[in-house]
Write an enzyme that holds these catalytic residues in place. Sequence first.
Site, short mmCIF file in Angstrom:
data_model
loop_
_atom_site.label_atom_id
_atom_site.label_comp_id
_atom_site.label_asym_id
_atom_site.label_seq_id
_atom_site.Cartn_x
_atom_site.Cartn_y
_atom_site.Cartn_z
N VAL A 98 0.87 -1.19 0.00
CA VAL A 98 0.00 0.00 0.00
C VAL A 98 0.90 1.23 0.00
O VAL A 98 1.72 1.38 0.90
CB VAL A 98 -0.87 0.05 1.28
CG1 VAL A 98 -1.81 1.25 1.25
CG2 VAL A 98 -1.64 -1.24 1.51
N HIS A 99 0.78 2.08 -0.99
CA HIS A 99 1.57 3.32 -0.95
C HIS A 99 0.94 4.50 -1.69
O HIS A 99 1.41 5.62 -1.59
CB HIS A 99 2.98 3.09 -1.52
CG HIS A 99 3.00 3.05 -3.01
ND1 HIS A 99 2.78 1.90 -3.72
CD2 HIS A 99 3.18 4.03 -3.93
CE1 HIS A 99 2.84 2.17 -5.00
NE2 HIS A 99 3.08 3.45 -5.17
N ARG A 100 -0.14 4.26 -2.45
CA ARG A 100 -0.73 5.34 -3.24
C ARG A 100 -1.25 6.46 -2.36
O ARG A 100 -1.91 6.20 -1.34
CB ARG A 100 -1.93 4.81 -4.03
CG ARG A 100 -1.58 3.89 -5.12
CD ARG A 100 -1.19 4.64 -6.36
NE ARG A 100 -0.67 3.66 -7.30
CZ ARG A 100 0.14 3.93 -8.30
NH1 ARG A 100 0.52 5.17 -8.51
NH2 ARG A 100 0.55 2.99 -9.08
N ASP A 125 -2.03 -1.68 -4.23
CA ASP A 125 -2.43 -0.52 -5.02
C ASP A 125 -1.31 -0.11 -5.97
O ASP A 125 -1.36 0.95 -6.59
CB ASP A 125 -2.85 0.65 -4.11
CG ASP A 125 -1.75 1.10 -3.16
OD1 ASP A 125 -0.60 0.64 -3.29
OD2 ASP A 125 -2.05 1.93 -2.27
N ARG A 140 6.18 5.91 3.19
CA ARG A 140 5.06 6.86 3.16
C ARG A 140 3.89 6.33 4.02
O ARG A 140 3.28 7.06 4.78
CB ARG A 140 4.61 7.03 1.72
CG ARG A 140 3.21 7.53 1.59
CD ARG A 140 2.74 7.61 0.15
NE ARG A 140 2.06 8.85 -0.01
CZ ARG A 140 2.38 9.79 -0.87
NH1 ARG A 140 3.36 9.61 -1.70
NH2 ARG A 140 1.71 10.90 -0.92
#
Length: 344
Positions: free
Chosen positions: A204-206, A278, A239
Site C-alpha cells: 500500500v503506498h498510493r 495498489d 510513506r
Amino acid sequence: MHKSILTVVGARPQFVKAAVLSRALRHAGLREMMVHTGQHFDPGMSDVFFKELDIPEPAHRLHIHGGAHGEMTGRMLSGLEAVMIEVKPDWVVVYGDTNSTLAGALAAAKLLIPVAHVEAGLRSFNRRMPEEVNRVVADHLATLHLCPTQLAVQNLANEGVRTHVHQVGDVMYDATLFAIERSKASPAVQDKLGLPDGYAVATVHRAENTDDPVMLRKVLDYLREKSRERSVVLPLHPRTRKSVEQHCLTLDGLRVIDPVSYLDMTQLLARACEVLTDSGGLQKEAYFHRVPCITLRTETEWVETIEHGWNRLWSTPDYAPRSDIPDYGDGRAGEKIAQLLASS
Ligand code: UD1
C-alpha cells in the site's frame, strides 16, 4: 559516433525498469549515463536495487526528495536541466509516471532534446492521481512513445499522438524473467520470514490510500479481514508507515516487514497465493507469476489483467474467466527499445 542516452530515474519502480534497458543498451553498444533525482533515498528503497540488479552507479545524484509536489518537481526540473546542459545527450529516457518522470521530460523538451518515454500511453482517467497528471504530460512531451500494451497505443491515438508510437511489450516482464533466474541462488524468503504456505503479499503506498486516514484505516481493515483466511505479509512503504504513525492507526494482525529488494519480492510472489496491492507494477508481476491479484483502488491502468481474470478491483466480488494475456511481450522489450533508440 554512438548515440548517448541520459536516463532519468528517481523512484523504486524506475530502478527495476532502468536495469532492463541499461543491460540492453550495453549490448547494443549505446552510451548511457544515469541521473538519480533522489526521490527515493532509503537504502532499502534505492541502493539495494542498484546492487542487486547490476545497475551502473548514477553519474549524477541530485538528492531531491520530499516537499510538496510542485516544489519537488521544480527542484528536479532545475537540477536535471543543469545536468542535461552539461551532458548534451542525444536522447533522454524517462520511465513511468512519477514526479521524476515529469521533471525529466519537461527539462529535456525545453532544451529540445528528444525524450523517449518507457511505459507510454497508460491511463487511469483519474486526474486526482498525481501519476495520471505526470504521465499525460510526459506523453505529450515525448518524441518516442514506448508502449507496453495495445490499449496504451490506443489511448495515445485517442489523444492525437499517433507517430513514433511503438508497442514493445513490458520491460517489467523482462525484469521478472531476469529476477527469477537470479533469485534461484538466494535462500527462500518464505523460509527466512517463517511464512506459512498459502500466504498473501500486500503493498500500500498510493497517495489516495495513504493520505486520508479514513481510507487508510479501510485498507488496513480489509487486509486484516483477509488475514483471517491466510497470513498477509506487508512490506511497508515509508510513506504508509509515516501515515499510520501520524494517524495512530494499528498494524495489528498483519505481518509487517520493511520494504524488500526486487529479488526478495520476486521470490515472495513466486510462492504467494494472492496479491493485494495498489501498485501498478505488482498487479502485473502477480500475473507474471500466475498469482491472482486484488487491486486496492477504484480503477487500474492495467485493464488487461482484469479482462483476463487475473486481477479484480476490491469493489468487485468476482474475477472474469481466466486466460493468458498476450500484450506483455516475450521478455525482449528492453532489446526492442534499445534498437529503436539506436535507429531513431
Ligand atoms: C512515488 C511515485 C509513485 C510510485 C512510487 C513507488 C510520484 C508522484 N509518486 O510515490 O508513482 O508508484 O513512488 O514507490 O512520483 N520516502 C522515504 N524514503 C524513501 C522514499 C520516500 O521516507 O526512500 C518518503 C518521502 O520522503 C515522502 C513519502 O515517503 O514523505 C512519499 O515519497 P514520494 O516519493 O513523494 O512518493 P511515493 O509514495 O514513494
